[in-house]
Scaffold this motif. Structure first.
Motif, short mmCIF file in Angstrom:
data_model
loop_
_atom_site.label_atom_id
_atom_site.label_comp_id
_atom_site.label_asym_id
_atom_site.label_seq_id
_atom_site.Cartn_x
_atom_site.Cartn_y
_atom_site.Cartn_z
N THR A 39 0.73 -1.19 -0.02
CA THR A 39 -0.08 0.23 0.00
C THR A 39 0.60 1.18 -0.14
OG1 THR A 39 -1.89 -1.19 1.18
CG2 THR A 39 -1.88 1.20 1.32
N THR A 40 1.93 1.19 0.94
CA THR A 40 2.63 2.47 0.84
C THR A 40 3.41 2.68 -0.49
OG1 THR A 40 3.16 2.10 3.33
CG2 THR A 40 4.34 3.90 2.28
N ASN A 41 3.79 1.70 -1.12
CA ASN A 41 4.29 1.93 -2.58
C ASN A 41 3.38 2.43 -3.35
OD1 ASN A 41 6.66 0.93 -1.59
ND2 ASN A 41 6.49 -1.29 -2.56
N ASN A 42 2.13 1.94 -3.35
CA ASN A 42 0.97 2.53 -4.16
C ASN A 42 0.73 4.04 -3.97
OD1 ASN A 42 -0.93 -0.67 -4.05
ND2 ASN A 42 0.56 0.19 -5.67
N LEU A 43 0.89 4.34 -2.82
CA LEU A 43 0.60 5.82 -2.24
C LEU A 43 1.79 6.80 -2.91
CD1 LEU A 43 -0.67 4.98 1.43
CD2 LEU A 43 -2.01 5.87 -0.59
N VAL A 44 3.04 6.09 -2.73
CA VAL A 44 4.14 6.79 -3.30
C VAL A 44 3.74 6.98 -4.65
CG1 VAL A 44 6.59 6.42 -3.82
CG2 VAL A 44 5.96 5.90 -1.47
N GLU A 45 3.42 6.02 -5.52
CA GLU A 45 3.11 6.04 -6.86
C GLU A 45 2.08 7.19 -7.19
OE1 GLU A 45 2.07 2.52 -9.89
OE2 GLU A 45 2.29 1.92 -7.88
N ILE A 46 0.91 7.08 -6.32
CA ILE A 46 -0.09 8.27 -6.50
C ILE A 46 0.50 9.49 -6.44
CG2 ILE A 46 -2.18 9.27 -5.57
CD1 ILE A 46 -2.82 6.33 -4.78
N SER A 47 1.28 9.79 -5.36
CA SER A 47 1.92 11.13 -5.12
C SER A 47 3.01 11.54 -6.53
CB SER A 47 2.92 11.14 -3.98
OG SER A 47 2.44 10.63 -3.15
N ASP A 48 3.68 10.69 -6.85
CA ASP A 48 4.64 10.50 -8.11
C ASP A 48 3.78 11.01 -9.36
OD1 ASP A 48 7.32 10.58 -8.57
OD2 ASP A 48 7.22 8.60 -9.83
N TYR A 49 2.46 10.34 -9.54
CA TYR A 49 1.88 10.93 -10.55
C TYR A 49 1.24 12.38 -10.49
CZ TYR A 49 1.45 6.44 -13.00
OH TYR A 49 1.79 5.14 -13.74
N LEU A 50 0.99 12.58 -9.38
CA LEU A 50 0.76 14.17 -9.09
C LEU A 50 1.65 14.90 -9.40
CD1 LEU A 50 -1.76 13.51 -6.07
CD2 LEU A 50 -2.48 13.63 -8.52
N TYR A 51 2.75 14.68 -8.67
CA TYR A 51 3.89 15.73 -8.99
C TYR A 51 4.15 15.75 -10.42
CZ TYR A 51 5.83 16.11 -4.11
OH TYR A 51 5.78 16.51 -2.85
N ARG A 52 4.18 14.66 -11.08
CA ARG A 52 4.15 14.77 -12.57
C ARG A 52 3.06 15.30 -13.19
NH1 ARG A 52 9.42 12.05 -13.10
NH2 ARG A 52 9.60 11.13 -11.07
N ASN A 53 2.31 15.81 -12.63
CA ASN A 53 1.03 16.40 -13.21
C ASN A 53 0.19 15.42 -14.13
OD1 ASN A 53 -1.11 18.29 -13.74
ND2 ASN A 53 -0.05 19.40 -15.38
N ASN A 54 0.16 14.07 -13.74
CA ASN A 54 -0.63 12.94 -14.58
C ASN A 54 -1.73 12.36 -13.68
OD1 ASN A 54 -1.52 10.82 -15.53
ND2 ASN A 54 0.46 9.70 -16.20
N PRO A 55 -2.88 13.29 -13.55
CA PRO A 55 -4.11 12.96 -12.63
C PRO A 55 -4.55 11.42 -13.11
CG PRO A 55 -4.57 14.83 -13.64
CD PRO A 55 -3.10 14.47 -14.19
N GLU A 56 -4.63 11.40 -14.25
CA GLU A 56 -5.00 9.91 -15.01
C GLU A 56 -4.27 8.88 -14.15
OE1 GLU A 56 -4.15 12.30 -17.27
OE2 GLU A 56 -6.23 13.03 -17.62
N GLY A 57 -2.79 8.95 -14.13
CA GLY A 57 -2.36 7.82 -13.56
C GLY A 57 -2.40 7.67 -12.12
N ALA A 58 -2.75 8.81 -11.49
CA ALA A 58 -2.92 8.62 -9.97
C ALA A 58 -4.45 8.00 -9.65
CB ALA A 58 -2.98 10.29 -9.24
N SER A 59 -5.33 8.37 -10.72
CA SER A 59 -6.58 7.91 -10.32
C SER A 59 -6.55 6.43 -10.71
CB SER A 59 -7.56 8.60 -11.41
OG SER A 59 -7.61 10.03 -11.23
N ALA A 110 3.80 18.47 1.84
CA ALA A 110 2.75 18.43 2.92
C ALA A 110 1.72 17.62 2.47
CB ALA A 110 2.18 19.88 3.36
N ASP A 111 1.17 17.61 1.22
CA ASP A 111 0.03 16.73 0.68
C ASP A 111 0.58 15.46 0.65
OD1 ASP A 111 -1.55 19.03 0.30
OD2 ASP A 111 -0.86 19.45 -1.82
N GLU A 112 1.78 15.02 0.16
CA GLU A 112 2.37 13.99 -0.07
C GLU A 112 2.51 13.10 1.23
OE1 GLU A 112 6.48 13.81 -1.23
OE2 GLU A 112 6.20 11.70 -1.65
N LYS A 113 2.81 13.92 2.27
CA LYS A 113 2.78 13.21 3.62
C LYS A 113 1.49 12.75 4.00
CE LYS A 113 7.40 14.00 4.16
NZ LYS A 113 7.90 15.35 4.77
N ILE A 114 0.36 13.51 3.80
CA ILE A 114 -0.95 12.96 4.00
C ILE A 114 -1.21 11.93 3.12
CG2 ILE A 114 -3.39 13.79 4.07
CD1 ILE A 114 -2.40 16.64 4.66
#
Ligand code: ADP
Ligand code: ASP
Ligand code: MG
Length: 440
Positions: A39-59, A110-114
């Motif tokens: 799960t934590t790896n998945n959450l890291v992946e979600i943040s990574d997509y968001l940083y790279r401005n790929n909301p579809e990837g995160a979703s 701060a968002d990533e930490k949440i």
């Protein structure tokens, strides 16, 4: 008692560990849980997509994770009441994650930490609901209220002690106190974490401040092995380690323990036992204040090391040279692991190269600088005091065919470290097992 990712990795495993931590009559358990494995790896992946401005990837990752969690509900609970309660909770969790997708690309640290915190929040709530359904007197204490780090990012032990004791006094009549590993607040009050693998640290911090009888780290292997089981076959569990030995192994790469988690237990004098949820009656490893004289215990390896060599003829007989060198690392908040000096030069290693260009730029004022990346520290741990004649020779003999870049011995009585190229790691670990542990 701390249970890691695999130990709570499925509804079945959650039910099994609940058996392990249910206290006997008259006793109470304090339990720290990790996120379900992956799960934590998945959450890291979600943040990574968001940083790279790929909301579809995160979703996409959020949707997959949601399906996985929703499927667990059916299996974990036997009543509709607790299924509904948990579904409602999980829905609010996934709503929270989706609220960050709307924020991309302005997502912050701060968002990533949440985001990263939600794995532990979900696992602990799911297990609490399960225990309640089973009729246990259980209370979930939020780690965000009891674990805090200070201005230097180090755990604030006084705060942790006061906050934990206050909660325990407030909630007296419970059999099981549950909390999240890994997550905390920083000195600004923001959600933060104790770095990857940090649940071990949470357990040791809480065990230390409460001065418990024993801290237990439950994982997926029967204790600390004498070499990295991911690299070397036929490794053996080590039954006992001195605090310093365990601290060195953890710091130098034995993944079973968070790098700094042994420190608080060592200072509080609280023994730590490593146990296996897959085989709960196996003896595991006891870490305490006893030294077994004349024994080499284990080998570990730390990857992604950078070596920096500074050579200067001006260093010859100069005092103050090392201070100037170390100050540069201090200014850039970069910790040094190994160090070797000669009359004309000094070599150091670091594991965090984020400030490397600035550091190298400033070091060039004092000498010729050479950098080697992709290095690995291999560390042999045991009672290696200089009175034990021949122990360092055995370690050195084991690596006789390996090109060794640096050797460090004598800094502590418990370790000898070799700096080698990453590509030589496997054969170095194999050679050390062959020489040090065969026929023992
Ligand atoms: P958890 O999720 O329970 O915290 P980890 O994956 O963090 O578990 O740690 C356990 C893993 O550490 C083991 O499965 C093993 O692969 C790895 N490991 C690395 N070095 C050692 C070692 N010296 N002894 C035991 N396990 C080790
Ligand atoms: N869930 C966190 C991680 O995966 C903390 C832990 O498991 O100890 O790093
Ligand atoms: Mg771990």
């Amino acid at each position: 008692m701390k249970f890691g990712g695999t130990s709570v990795g499925s509804p079945q495993r959650m039910k099994e560990v609940a058996q392990i931590f249910t206290p006997k009559a008259g006793e109470q358990s304090f339990v720290v849980l990790s996120a379900m494995s992956g799960t934590t790896n998945n959450l890291v992946e979600i943040s990574d997509y968001l940083y790279r401005n790929n909301p579809e990837g995160a979703s996409t990752v959020i949707n997959q994770l949601e399906q996985k969690y929703m499927a667990h509900v059916e299996e974990l609970y036997s009543t509709q009441e607790f299924r509904d309660k948990t579904i409602q909770f999980l829905q609010s969790e996934f709503e929270l994650l989706r609220s960050f997708v709307k924020k991309a690309p302005t997502v912050t640290d701060a968002d990533e930490k949440i985001i990263l915190a939600q794995g532990e929040v979900m696992s602990t709530n799911m297990v609490t609901n399960y225990l309640q359904e089973q009729g246990h007197r259980v209370i979930l204490l939020s780690a965000l209220d009891i674990v805090r780090t200070d201005e230097n990012g180090e755990p604030d032990l006084n705060f942790i002690r006061e906050a934990t004791v206050k909660r325990l006094r407030e909630f007296l009549d419970y059999d099981i106190y549950l909390t999240q590993g890994f997550i905390c607040r920083n000195f600004r009050g923001e959600v933060d974490n104790l770095k990857r693998g940090g649940s071990d640290y949470t357990a040791c911090l809480i065990g230390a401040v409460l001065q418990v009888e024993e801290i237990q780290i439950w994982t997926d292997i029967d204790g600390m092995h004498n070499n990295d089981p991911r690299v070397v076959e036929h490794t053996e569990p080590v039954r006992q380690l001195y605090f310093e030995e365990a601290a060195e192994l953890a710091y130098f790469g034995a993944k079973i323990l968070h790098p700094t988690c042994i420190q608080p237990a060592k200072f509080a004098g609280v023994p730590v036992r490593l146990l296996n949820t897959m085989d709960p009656t196996a003896p595991g490893t006891l870490i305490n204040n006893e030294i077994q004289h004349g024994t080499i215990k284990a080998v570990a390896a730390k990857d992604n090391i950078t070596c920096i060599q500074i050579q200067s003829s001006r260093m010859l007989l100069a005092y103050g040279f090392l201070r100037k060198v170390f100050e540069i690392f201090e200014q850039h908040k970069t910790a040094i692991d190994m160090i070797c000096t000669s009359e004309v030069g000094v070599s150091v290693t670091i594991d965090n190269p984020s400030r490397l260009p600035e550091i190298v730029g400033e070091l060039k004022k004092y000498g010729t600088v050479q950098v080697n990346r992709d290095m690995c520290i291999v560390c042999v741990v045991g009672d290696l005091a200089s009175g034990n004649v021949g122990f360092e020779t055995r370690a050195c003999m084991a690596v006789k065919k390996i090109p060794v870049r640096m050797i460090s011995y004598g800094g502590s009585n418990y370790n000898i470290s070799f700096l080698i190229k990453a590509e030589d790691k496997k054969r170095t670990l194999l050679a050390l097992s062959e020489t040090l542990f065969k026929d023992e």
